[in-house]
Design a protein around this motif. Structure first.
Motif: not given
Length: 508
Positions: A287-291
């Protein structure tokens, strides 16, 4: 039609006797064996007695002859029996250089020994062994490299099971053969194919030449064979271990990621700079939108090469596309160029490294963002190097080969008319001049890079002396000899080798 010599022979026997004349000694040589290593400390990490031969038997003999200080550290056996000491004495290792690590606290004791010895060159088994020593060594080394900037040893790791213990028993071949690439499904106990994953690129393996006494066609008077036989009841055979080269995979310790502050939008960021290719990777949460993974240096890091390793256990569905950002380039005068370099690229599968070579730049901040990742993706290690080639204690060298095999003295039947010549280069980038002489007449002069192959037309020559020299640096050289032999000599040696095997009770 011309007949071309095939060097991949593994069923017939060598073709010449053990007589070596003075003239031949003068025509065979390599600059690798001329350098002395006074003051250089060598450490071989082994689980138990006998493993040091599997890991670095030839290199122990090489460095002992070059007057280096050699230490052997054992992790799982403390047995200074007379036969064990005798075997090490044959190799040139003194009893006071034998170290027994504390098995109950192996990790802490190994770290203590590494920091106390500060060995310049370290040889260790790798992950195809059942020993946990390799894993502990890499973990401890990662800690040391993060904590200390004044210690960067040369590290060479070997697939001991695949390339020695379970290698083909091919010593009694027409000529001494090089270490063969292990094959999944064929090589015993090689149950996971490491070759061409991560840093295990077979074409980039490090190959060292072997000492003169280890190039014999018989086991008699071979010091490495004598050391093997000194270890009674050991489950390995001289026929599998003795080759014309000794093969390792180099692990560089000058990775500047160890000096960076590393953090990530999610996931275990520290996994990308822990010196471990195996083990846990950095993988951002679903669910990390940046990664995003970030490295920051207090002082700008000089960079000429970047390597990014994916997950060694991935598969074809683990496509990993990244965005790499290099910020705040500084020129040599220290002025900010306010430059940002951005690129998007896909990592190779199976943990093979993405290699990016650049002009020398100075980087304060690097950012890696996962753009796309399939199942089981990850980044296991990131390396930033100031130079493409590191500074080495082991001097650069070159070595001639017939086909894929290193050779020193090579004998071929009279009916052979063409021989394919190759060249191996250890930290040598320059071209090499090759000269072939027969009866004081030059029959070949070529300049080649080492990536190509030269076909030598033997003609009617009975003996050919080959000299290879680095262009502009004749101090880096190799000299070898090719001789023609008839049927009688081949039969004679076949008998001698058969007797040699029977007399010494050699197991396959």
């Amino acid at each position: 039609m011309d007949k071309k010599f095939n060097s991949e022979i593994d069923t017939t026997l060598e073709l010449y006797d053990e007589i070596t004349c003075e003239e031949e000694i003068e025509t065979i040589g390599n600059s690798f064996f001329e350098r002395l290593y006074f003051g250089t400390r060598i450490l071989v990490l082994a689980e138990k007695f006998g493993d040091e031969i599997l890991i670095a038997g030839n290199m122990i003999l090489n460095f002992a002859a070059a007057r280096a200080e050699i230490f052997i550290a054992y992790s799982a056996e403390k047995n200074s029996s007379p036969e064990n000491i005798a075997a090490l004495e044959i190799l040139g290792v003194k009893q006071d250089k034998i170290i027994f690590l504390n098995q109950k606290n192996l990790r802490a004791d190994l770290k203590k020994i590494l920091l106390q010895l500060r060995a310049n060159i370290i040889f260790c088994g790798d992950y195809d062994s059942t020993s946990e020593l390799s894993t502990i060594f890499e973990s401890v080394t990662g800690e040391i490299l993060r904590e200390r900037q004044d210690y960067k040893p040369e590290i060479y790791k070997k697939l001991t099971n695949a390339t020695t213990l379970n290698a083909p028993p091919d010593f009694y071949a027409p000529n001494l053969l090089s270490v063969k690439r292990p094959k999944f499904g064929t090589t015993d106990n090689y149950n996971f194919d490491l070759i061409d994953r991560a840093n295990y690129n077979w074409a980039e393996r490090v190959r060292f030449p072997v000492p003169e006494k280890c190039r014999k066609t018989l086991l008699k008077n071979n010091p490495l064979a004598a050391a093997i036989f000194a270890y009674k009841n050991k489950n390995f055979s001289a026929l599998r271990i003795l080759n014309s080269d000794e093969v390792f995979f180099e692990r560089r310790s000058d990775n500047q990621a160890f000096t960076a502050k590393i953090f990530a939008s999610s996931g275990a960021a520290e996994n990308v700079a822990d010196f471990k290719i195996f083990g846990e990777c950095w993988q951002p949460s679903f669910d990390d939108t940046e990664k995003i993974l970030t490295l920051e240096w207090l002082d700008a890091a000089q960079v000429q090469q970047i390597k990014i390793f994916g997950n060694i256990y991935d598969d074809k569905t683990a496509k990993l596309k990244i965005r790499l950002v290099l910020e705040n380039h500084i020129d040599k005068a220290g002025f900010s160029l306010d430059n940002i370099q951005v690129m998007e690229t896909i990592l190779p599968n199976h943990g093979c490294p993405l290699i990016l070579d650049t002009e020398k730049i100075f980087v304060r901040r690097a950012e890696i963002q996962v753009v796309e990742g399939g199942e089981n993706f990850g980044i296991s290690e990131i390396e930033f190097f100031a130079n493409v080639d590191p500074l080495k204690k082991i001097a650069p060298f070159i070595k001639l080969a017939v086909g894929k095999n290193f050779f020193y003295r090579y004998d071929v039947p009279f009916e052979i008319e063409k021989i394919p010549l190759g060249l191996y280069k250890f930290h040598v980038n320059e071209n090499v001049k090759l000269t072939a002489t027969a009866e004081d007449e030059e029959i070949l002069t070529e300049i080649f890079s080492g990536n190509d192959e030269i076909i030598l037309n033997v003609g009617a020559a009975k003996e050919i002396i080959l000299t290879a020299e680095v262009v502009g640096n004749p101090n880096i050289y190799d000299k070898a000899i090719i001789r023609r032999v008839g049927d009688l000599a081949q039969i004679q040696l076949k008998v001698w080798q058969w007797l040699d095997k029977i007399n010494l009770g050699v197991r396959r």
